[in-house]
Design a protein around this motif. Structure first.
Motif, PDB file in Angstrom:
ATOM      1  N   CYS A   1     -16.426  -8.904  -5.673  1.00 35.53           N
ATOM      2  CA  CYS A   1     -16.179  -8.655  -7.094  1.00 35.53           C
ATOM      3  C   CYS A   1     -15.998  -7.152  -7.333  1.00 35.53           C
ATOM      4  O   CYS A   1     -16.868  -6.353  -7.005  1.00 35.53           O
ATOM      5  CB  CYS A   1     -17.317  -9.202  -7.939  1.00 35.53           C
ATOM      6  SG  CYS A   1     -16.961  -9.134  -9.703  1.00 35.53           S
ATOM      7  N   GLY A   2     -14.839  -6.782  -7.862  1.00 31.37           N
ATOM      8  CA  GLY A   2     -14.537  -5.390  -8.158  1.00 31.37           C
ATOM      9  C   GLY A   2     -13.986  -4.605  -6.979  1.00 31.37           C
ATOM     10  O   GLY A   2     -13.659  -3.428  -7.109  1.00 31.37           O
ATOM     11  N   ALA A   3     -13.852  -5.248  -5.827  1.00 25.25           N
ATOM     12  CA  ALA A   3     -13.440  -4.566  -4.599  1.00 25.25           C
ATOM     13  C   ALA A   3     -11.931  -4.365  -4.518  1.00 25.25           C
ATOM     14  O   ALA A   3     -11.162  -4.907  -5.312  1.00 25.25           O
ATOM     15  CB  ALA A   3     -13.901  -5.374  -3.388  1.00 25.25           C
ATOM     16  N   THR A   4     -11.534  -3.587  -3.511  1.00 26.93           N
ATOM     17  CA  THR A   4     -10.136  -3.437  -3.147  1.00 26.93           C
ATOM     18  C   THR A   4      -9.934  -4.136  -1.812  1.00 26.93           C
ATOM     19  O   THR A   4     -10.725  -3.935  -0.884  1.00 26.93           O
ATOM     20  CB  THR A   4      -9.742  -1.948  -3.024  1.00 26.93           C
ATOM     21  OG1 THR A   4      -9.912  -1.325  -4.300  1.00 26.93           O
ATOM     22  CG2 THR A   4      -8.295  -1.787  -2.577  1.00 26.93           C
ATOM     23  N   LEU A   5      -8.900  -4.964  -1.720  1.00 30.18           N
ATOM     24  CA  LEU A   5      -8.599  -5.683  -0.495  1.00 30.18           C
ATOM     25  C   LEU A   5      -7.276  -5.174   0.052  1.00 30.18           C
ATOM     26  O   LEU A   5      -6.272  -5.168  -0.653  1.00 30.18           O
ATOM     27  CB  LEU A   5      -8.512  -7.186  -0.770  1.00 30.18           C
ATOM     28  CG  LEU A   5      -8.486  -8.100   0.457  1.00 30.18           C
ATOM     29  CD1 LEU A   5      -9.025  -9.465   0.080  1.00 30.18           C
ATOM     30  CD2 LEU A   5      -7.129  -8.223   1.070  1.00 30.18           C
TER      31      LEU A   5
END
Length: 135
Positions: A96-100
């Motif tokens: 949640c809220g991450a960059t992939l």
């Protein structure tokens, strides 16, 4: 990182100890990595690796077009999932809220896009194969 046995390894983020763990064997068609950087700084790595790799891709051998015959990845090669879904499973709530970062692919399939959305990933960065040569 390549270990002494020639296998690809990664740092196990669950342990945060720097211990290396083996990734599944690479796909005969294309090795795809998904690197998820969580808001808290943790890094998770997933791949489309296989537990029963083959020398040639069975989808290509049987003449499937791009986007077809993915069931062979599971049934023949033992792929547990796409790189995106594998990294999301590892990250859990940290997604949640991450960059992939999707590396060595040119798109996320519709199912992976939906999984990324449901997990609350803030940003998807796609690094296609042709851009890897510029590193």
């Amino acid at each position: 990182m390549i270990n002494d046995e020639g296998k690809t390894t990664e740092t196990d983020p669950e342990e945060n100890s720097g211990a290396a763990v083996s990734l599944a064997a690479p796909c005969a068609s294309r090795q795809v990595l998904a690197v998820l950087v969580a808001v808290n700084g943790r890094v998770f790595i997933g791949s489309n690796g296989k537990s029963r790799p083959t020398q040639t891709c069975p989808r290509k051998t049987l003449g499937f077009r791009r986007g077809e015959g993915w069931y062979l990845c599971r049934e023949v090669c033992g792929q547990t999932g796409h790189a995106e879904t594998n990294v999301l499973a590892k990250a859990g709530a940290d997604a949640c809220g991450a960059t992939l970062y999707l590396i060595n692919h040119d798109r996320a399939c519709p199912d992976c896009k939906e999984a990324i959305r449901r997990a609350g990933v803030r940003r998807l960065v796609i690094v296609p194969p042709q851009e890897l040569t510029s590193f």
